[in-house]
Design an enzyme around this catalytic site. Sequence first.
Site: not given
Length: 217
Positions: A65, A73, A82, A109
Amino acid sequence: MSQTLAALATALPLAAGWSVHSLRLRRRIETARRDPLTRLWTRDAFTERAQRRLTFRPGAVCLIDLNGFKQINDTRGHAAGDAVIRATGRRLHEWAVNNSAVVGRLGGDEFAVVAPVSSLDHLTRALNALTEELEQPVHAVGHALEVSASIGAVGFNPHTDAADLSELLRLADEQMYRAKRTGAPWLTALSLEKECATVNGRRAGRRGTANETGAAA
């Protein structure tokens, strides 16, 4: 003879056409089983391959993770997010090739790996190498984005251990959560005993579970 040749002349184009169609169909199926952003296996495709891998040889199940991905983001935009996911997928793929591993993107993620390992020392070296790869900055949207990950791992031997992939992922998730809390890059389970409470078959507090009041944790 002439009738045989005529029949062959008719059949060959049909056979060639079917071969092309079959190849295209296989490619479409393959594409559908790949995550569009990273080209890693999707959850279902990963699960299928990982279960087969765990049937025959000792290995390790790892859950990965990213740390601070939501902040990337929020502050740099989804294009940056991305780019981080794509870079992570590419690095995981390269590591998987070098370690004969199966790797997939479970969503967001979060990624999962099943890799053959022969000992705890072997797993330690593999996880150190993976951590080093994942912590390289990602250059996107005019910035060098700092990236790190928390990894949880559990070793498994199909000849002596009785656990399925979902249980092993659950144990790896516990270690990933501990690594995230303590700041360790990775942690491994020392046994197949669960350490955390379970909600609907998943670690209590994990994304996607619910607390006692019914709110998402």
